[in-house]
Design a protein around this motif. Sequence first.
Motif, PDB file in Angstrom:
ATOM      1  N   ILE A 100       0.856  -1.182   0.000  1.00 61.25           N
ATOM      2  CA  ILE A 100       0.000   0.000   0.000  1.00 61.25           C
ATOM      3  C   ILE A 100       0.894   1.234   0.000  1.00 61.25           C
ATOM      4  CG2 ILE A 100      -1.846   1.247   1.202  1.00 61.25           C
ATOM      5  CD1 ILE A 100      -2.563  -1.335   2.611  1.00 61.25           C
ATOM      6  N   GLY A 101       0.599   2.191  -0.865  1.00 62.49           N
ATOM      7  CA  GLY A 101       1.395   3.415  -0.906  1.00 62.49           C
ATOM      8  C   GLY A 101       1.923   3.701  -2.284  1.00 62.49           C
ATOM      9  N   ALA A 145      -6.727 -10.933  10.846  1.00 58.47           N
ATOM     10  CA  ALA A 145      -7.857 -10.017  10.700  1.00 58.47           C
ATOM     11  C   ALA A 145      -7.459  -8.582  11.038  1.00 58.47           C
ATOM     12  CB  ALA A 145      -9.013 -10.474  11.595  1.00 58.47           C
ATOM     13  N   MET A 146      -6.629  -8.400  12.067  1.00 60.84           N
ATOM     14  CA  MET A 146      -6.217  -7.047  12.452  1.00 60.84           C
ATOM     15  C   MET A 146      -5.314  -6.413  11.402  1.00 60.84           C
ATOM     16  SD  MET A 146      -5.690  -7.186  16.608  1.00 60.84           S
ATOM     17  CE  MET A 146      -4.540  -8.563  16.582  1.00 60.84           C
ATOM     18  N   LEU A 147      -4.440  -7.201  10.787  1.00 59.03           N
ATOM     19  CA  LEU A 147      -3.586  -6.634   9.742  1.00 59.03           C
ATOM     20  C   LEU A 147      -4.418  -6.272   8.516  1.00 59.03           C
ATOM     21  CD1 LEU A 147      -0.861  -5.736   8.807  1.00 59.03           C
ATOM     22  CD2 LEU A 147      -0.325  -8.084   8.141  1.00 59.03           C
ATOM     23  N   LEU A 148      -5.414  -7.091   8.205  1.00 63.41           N
ATOM     24  CA  LEU A 148      -6.322  -6.729   7.117  1.00 63.41           C
ATOM     25  C   LEU A 148      -7.109  -5.468   7.466  1.00 63.41           C
ATOM     26  CD1 LEU A 148      -7.602 -10.234   5.990  1.00 63.41           C
ATOM     27  CD2 LEU A 148      -6.342  -8.605   4.582  1.00 63.41           C
ATOM     28  N   GLY A 149      -7.477  -5.323   8.750  1.00 61.30           N
ATOM     29  CA  GLY A 149      -8.151  -4.109   9.183  1.00 61.30           C
ATOM     30  C   GLY A 149      -7.276  -2.886   8.994  1.00 61.30           C
ATOM     31  N   ALA A 150      -5.998  -3.017   9.337  1.00 60.14           N
ATOM     32  CA  ALA A 150      -5.057  -1.916   9.109  1.00 60.14           C
ATOM     33  C   ALA A 150      -4.941  -1.619   7.621  1.00 60.14           C
ATOM     34  CB  ALA A 150      -3.691  -2.271   9.687  1.00 60.14           C
ATOM     35  N   ALA A 151      -4.919  -2.678   6.807  1.00 60.06           N
ATOM     36  CA  ALA A 151      -4.822  -2.485   5.361  1.00 60.06           C
ATOM     37  C   ALA A 151      -6.029  -1.724   4.824  1.00 60.06           C
ATOM     38  CB  ALA A 151      -4.705  -3.843   4.670  1.00 60.06           C
ATOM     39  N   LYS A 152      -7.208  -2.028   5.333  1.00 54.51           N
ATOM     40  CA  LYS A 152      -8.428  -1.351   4.884  1.00 54.51           C
ATOM     41  C   LYS A 152      -8.368   0.146   5.205  1.00 54.51           C
ATOM     42  CE  LYS A 152     -13.484  -1.864   5.219  1.00 54.51           C
ATOM     43  NZ  LYS A 152     -13.722  -2.418   3.866  1.00 54.51           N
ATOM     44  N   ILE A 153      -7.890   0.468   6.407  1.00 58.08           N
ATOM     45  CA  ILE A 153      -7.756   1.874   6.810  1.00 58.08           C
ATOM     46  C   ILE A 153      -6.699   2.581   5.968  1.00 58.08           C
ATOM     47  CG2 ILE A 153      -7.051   3.393   8.700  1.00 58.08           C
ATOM     48  CD1 ILE A 153      -8.205   1.275  10.621  1.00 58.08           C
ATOM     49  N   LEU A 154      -5.544   1.930   5.815  1.00 60.73           N
ATOM     50  CA  LEU A 154      -4.449   2.550   5.078  1.00 60.73           C
ATOM     51  C   LEU A 154      -4.800   2.772   3.611  1.00 60.73           C
ATOM     52  CD1 LEU A 154      -1.468   0.548   6.618  1.00 60.73           C
ATOM     53  CD2 LEU A 154      -1.970   2.977   6.953  1.00 60.73           C
ATOM     54  N   LYS A 155      -5.532   1.827   3.029  1.00 55.50           N
ATOM     55  CA  LYS A 155      -5.898   1.973   1.616  1.00 55.50           C
ATOM     56  C   LYS A 155      -6.780   3.199   1.417  1.00 55.50           C
ATOM     57  CE  LYS A 155      -6.026   0.715  -2.691  1.00 55.50           C
ATOM     58  NZ  LYS A 155      -4.807   0.782  -3.535  1.00 55.50           N
ATOM     59  N   GLN A 156      -7.619   3.509   2.395  1.00 54.63           N
ATOM     60  CA  GLN A 156      -8.484   4.679   2.309  1.00 54.63           C
ATOM     61  C   GLN A 156      -7.683   5.986   2.305  1.00 54.63           C
ATOM     62  OE1 GLN A 156     -11.176   4.263   5.609  1.00 54.63           O
ATOM     63  NE2 GLN A 156     -12.251   2.508   4.716  1.00 54.63           N
ATOM     64  N   HIS A 157      -6.444   5.932   2.805  1.00 57.78           N
ATOM     65  CA  HIS A 157      -5.605   7.125   2.888  1.00 57.78           C
ATOM     66  C   HIS A 157      -4.284   6.925   2.140  1.00 57.78           C
ATOM     67  CE1 HIS A 157      -8.244   7.121   6.460  1.00 57.78           C
ATOM     68  NE2 HIS A 157      -8.384   8.407   6.171  1.00 57.78           N
ATOM     69  N   GLU A 158      -4.327   6.081   1.126  1.00 64.53           N
ATOM     70  CA  GLU A 158      -3.096   5.689   0.430  1.00 64.53           C
ATOM     71  C   GLU A 158      -2.366   6.901  -0.145  1.00 64.53           C
ATOM     72  OE1 GLU A 158      -1.724   2.098  -2.512  1.00 64.53           O
ATOM     73  OE2 GLU A 158      -3.673   3.023  -2.879  1.00 64.53           O
ATOM     74  N   HIS A 159      -3.099   7.904  -0.612  1.00 63.40           N
ATOM     75  CA  HIS A 159      -2.464   9.064  -1.247  1.00 63.40           C
ATOM     76  C   HIS A 159      -1.650   9.884  -0.257  1.00 63.40           C
ATOM     77  CE1 HIS A 159      -6.195  10.564   0.494  1.00 63.40           C
ATOM     78  NE2 HIS A 159      -5.710  11.799   0.421  1.00 63.40           N
TER      79      HIS A 159
END
Length: 441
Positions: A100-101, A145-159
């Motif tokens: 992500i990024g 599940a928690m790492l996927l949760g972090a991924a979901k949050i981070l993807k929303q703010h990838e820019h």
Amino acid sequence: MGFFNLFLFIIIFHVFVTTPIFSHSNNNNERSSSSISNFLDLAKSPEVFDWMVRIRRKIHEYPELLYEEFNTSEVIRTELDNLGISYKHPVAETGVIGYIGTGKAPFVALRADIDGLPIQEMVEWEHKSKVDEKMHACAHDAHTAMLLGAAKILKQHEHQIKGTVVLVFQPAEEGGAGAKKVLEAGVLDKVSAIFGLHLVPTLPLGHVASKPGPFMAGSGTFHATIHGRGGHAAMPHLSIDPLLAASSAVVNLQQLVSREADPLDPQVVTVANFHGDGAFNVIPDSVTIGGTFRAFSPESITRLKERIQQVITGVATVHRCTAEVDFLEEQKPFYPATINDQKLHEHFLEVAKNVVGNENVYETQPVTVSEDFAFYQEVIPGFFFMLGFKSLTSVEPLPMLHSPHFTVNEHAFPYGAALHASLATTFLLNLDDGGKCHDEL
């Protein structure tokens, strides 16, 4: 990892700080991204929390052992596809590495282990393991599940990510040294730091604990066969008794710590297996013993290995027996000690106090369990910490890790997801913009 009741917690902060988690000061220059909300609030939202719970329960129903995590890997990849997150697979046979990024440096990694254990689940609930003799009894389903949760949050703010977050869904933590195979695959070669966490039932919900320097012990495994000459128990003088030799070896092995180790250098030698075939009135031809040895330095691990070999073969000779010792390095590689980077510890403290509050951050004593996250720390600055899930109103101790009665409090998931996301993003913000920032992974 089942002995976290050894933890002794010391509160190291007393003032609650509420500065935004996506703000940080580096060399007196304030870097912030005020448009990003508090990650913990995002992780607690039904959109993220309920999603993490569903994923965890799906994985929990079908646990898979080391290097057999095919269904688990498919679940992870499906969710990454749905989020639009690119990844590499297979890595280390069944592992998944997401990105992500920017796709460019700097790179920071977050790790979750994905394998289960060969344990029959004894907890009766709707999502009990549907696979006999297999269970997620060490919270790896929750870690995923928690790492996927972090991924979901981070993807929303990838820019707004100043570099690349590498998601490491690692197989075979439970004795298979999956971390070592991930490193050998070369997928983390340009990573500047790696973070990992483990849920524990001994800490209150949302509280965290760790320490800089040696945190968990390195370990090795041994298996020895002692050969004698079997015979009738009524006439032991006509036999060469391997049981007596093995018993003497067990006693002498305990002295490697009590009489040879520096008392200020914690070490453990445990014989956990002793087996000799035969009836009550038969002295067997051979006996097998096995166990583990643990220490916090490579020198101590090497010394224990040498002395275990010497003690078992020497004692066998005294009793007119022979012995061979196998350290099972192919099946169960030696695990190095988990040693937390000092600078990453300071980073963790600053992030954790902003996510969970000063009063919920603890510094703990070292523990002699082992964790294959240590393989990463041998080549990458790394930091590993514990996250609690014990109810604040509970007075009874919870079942420990690796218990067939082990359960997870799913309300801990937002804390894990938020800590993952916060540790990675603020780490990237703190790095200089130059150097390897234009290298692609």
